[in-house]
Motif scaffolding. Structure first.
Motif, short mmCIF file in Angstrom:
data_model
loop_
_atom_site.label_atom_id
_atom_site.label_comp_id
_atom_site.label_asym_id
_atom_site.label_seq_id
_atom_site.Cartn_x
_atom_site.Cartn_y
_atom_site.Cartn_z
N GLU A 1 0.50 -0.96 -0.22
CA GLU A 1 0.03 0.04 0.24
C GLU A 1 1.23 1.04 -0.07
N ASP A 2 2.44 1.54 1.39
CA ASP A 2 2.62 1.90 0.73
C ASP A 2 3.81 2.56 -0.03
N LYS A 3 3.74 1.68 -1.21
CA LYS A 3 4.74 1.90 -2.74
C LYS A 3 3.23 2.41 -3.46
N SER A 4 1.96 1.93 -3.13
CA SER A 4 1.31 2.19 -4.31
C SER A 4 1.03 4.03 -3.77
N ILE B 1 1.21 26.60 4.71
CA ILE B 1 1.66 25.71 3.67
C ILE B 1 0.97 26.08 2.90
N THR B 2 1.77 25.52 1.63
CA THR B 2 0.39 26.01 0.53
C THR B 2 0.04 24.39 -0.45
N GLY B 3 0.58 23.74 -0.22
CA GLY B 3 -0.91 22.04 0.14
C GLY B 3 -0.05 21.28 0.34
N LEU B 4 -0.84 20.43 0.62
CA LEU B 4 -0.10 18.92 0.45
C LEU B 4 -0.64 18.17 -0.23
N ILE B 5 -0.09 17.37 -0.32
CA ILE B 5 0.06 16.07 -1.86
C ILE B 5 -0.03 14.80 -1.22
N THR B 6 -1.65 15.04 -1.31
CA THR B 6 -1.87 13.26 -0.95
C THR B 6 -1.83 12.35 -1.96
N GLU B 7 -2.61 11.45 -1.71
CA GLU B 7 -1.72 10.20 -2.95
C GLU B 7 -3.26 10.66 -3.54
N HIS B 8 -4.38 11.31 -3.32
CA HIS B 8 -5.86 12.01 -4.24
C HIS B 8 -5.90 12.66 -4.85
N GLY B 9 -4.35 13.97 -4.24
CA GLY B 9 -4.36 14.99 -5.10
C GLY B 9 -4.09 16.09 -4.20
N ILE B 10 -3.24 17.15 -4.74
CA ILE B 10 -3.12 18.45 -3.75
C ILE B 10 -4.34 18.77 -3.30
#
Ligand SMILES: CSC[C@H]1O[C@H](OP(=O)(O)O)[C@H](O)[C@@H]1O
Length: 340
Positions: free
Chosen positions: A125-128, A314-323
């Protein structure tokens, strides 16, 4: 070459000894859960995602060690408690251990299989997540752009491309020219590990001291700062390696975007803001000595391992679902969408 920090096979957890990097590449084989706990405490393995994965495998090894001299479920709670008490700040460790509790039953063999499958799932899951964060970071990495990063949110701290570094690896693979300034990150020099791993991959990286970051922001045309995180509060405050806050303040002063690569397992929606997150205080020897060479006078030492960056920086949080915005409304919306 991307170094693997964690490998598990047939009851043996092999950890890349990050205390020996970048000078030596050595591995530690763990076959008992106490050794896994010590490896986390001593930062043989480090990085929020990596210590979560390691803790999950530590529970597997604890189950394999069971010798029947006490109730199995009580014994397993002891194992999980020991691993929970290693490092207090990165929520990934507690999140992973919480998931192991869900698969423990009275049946020892069935539990071992379930724990091994779960630990492998958390690893995959972490790799993904790394790859998806990288894809969402790529649009920031234009030809000839320049970035600053802090500490090591890279392949050494995760199962694959890292979080804040994932976009760098993907951009490099697409032959996009860019450069990275990596500050060394006193006192444990994790930023030197970032320089090591990025240079090993052929990426244009420059090591600077922590106190040089503001000068780089002042003198260079920095595209953005991208860092990792150890816990994100419900309001978007971020706890990350000590030295992140002054970097965020300097970025704000020089109008440079400041992004945090933030996997969803690093969010803690139970804490309303960053000041509710426990900050690990580490051994003062980390400050007074470098490789056993004394570099400080015999005076008091204050050595918090993390600091709190308020969401306003903080400008943005870059998550695996998008910023997303570092704001409660955006975070709440994201987790509602994930659950839907
Ligand atoms: C993706 S790693 C996140 C985070 O973990 C590191 O902490 P440590 O080296 O003390 O385990 C650092 O704060 C990284 O930014």
């Amino acid at each position: 070459m991307i170094l693997q920090s964690i490998q598990y096979k047939d009851g043996v957890l092999t950890l890349l000894d990050q205390t020996k990097l970048p000078h030596d590449i050595q591995y530690v084989d763990c076959t008992d859960y106490e050794a896994v706990a010590v490896a986390i405490e001593d930062m043989i393995v480090r990085g929020a995602p990596a210590i979560g994965i390691t803790a999950a495998y530590g529970v597997v090894i604890g189950a394999l060690q069971y010798n029947g001299d006490k109730d199995f479920k009580i014994y397993m709670q002891d194992v999980i408690t020991r691993l929970s008490n290693t490092r207090p700040t990165a929520i990934n460790l507690l999140w992973a251990l919480g998931r192991t509790k869900e698969v423990i039953t009275e049946d020892v063999n069935q539990t071992i299989v379930a724990l091994e499958n779960l630990a492998q799932h958390i690893y995959e899951e972490d790799k993904s997540i790394n790859d998806r964060i990288g894809k969402h970071t790529l649009p920031l990495i234009k030809p000839n752009s320049t970035f600053i990063t802090h500490c090591n949110p890279g392949s050494l701290a995760t199962s694959a491309l890292g979080t804040a570094t994932a976009g760098f690896y993907l951009a490099h693979a697409q032959e996009i020219p860019f450069k990275v300034f990596s500050d060394e990150t006193r006192p444990r020099f994790q930023g030197a590990l970032t320089a090591f791993e990025l240079s090993q991959a052929g990426i244009d990286v420059t090591t600077i001291t922590d106190s040089t970051t503001a000068t780089v922001l002042q003198q260079q045309d920095v595209t953005a700062v991208i860092v990792g995180c150890d816990r994100v509060a419900l309001n978007g405050d971020v706890v990350n390696k000590i030295g992140t806050l002054p970097l965020a303040i300097a970025a704000k002063f020089y109008n440079v975007p400041f992004y945090v690569a933030a996997p969803t397992p690093t969010f803690d929606l139970t804490v309303s803001s960053g000041d509710a997150i426990p900050i690990e205080a580490r051994n003062t020897r980390e400050v007074t000595h470098i490789y056993d060479n004394k570099v400080a006078a015999d005076v008091a030492v204050y050595n918090p391992a993390f600091d709190i960056t308020p969401n306003s920086l903080i400008t943005g949080l870059i998550t695996e679902h998008g910023i997303i915005e570092a704001q409660e409304q955006a975070i709440t919306k994201l987790f509602e969408e994930i659950k839907a």
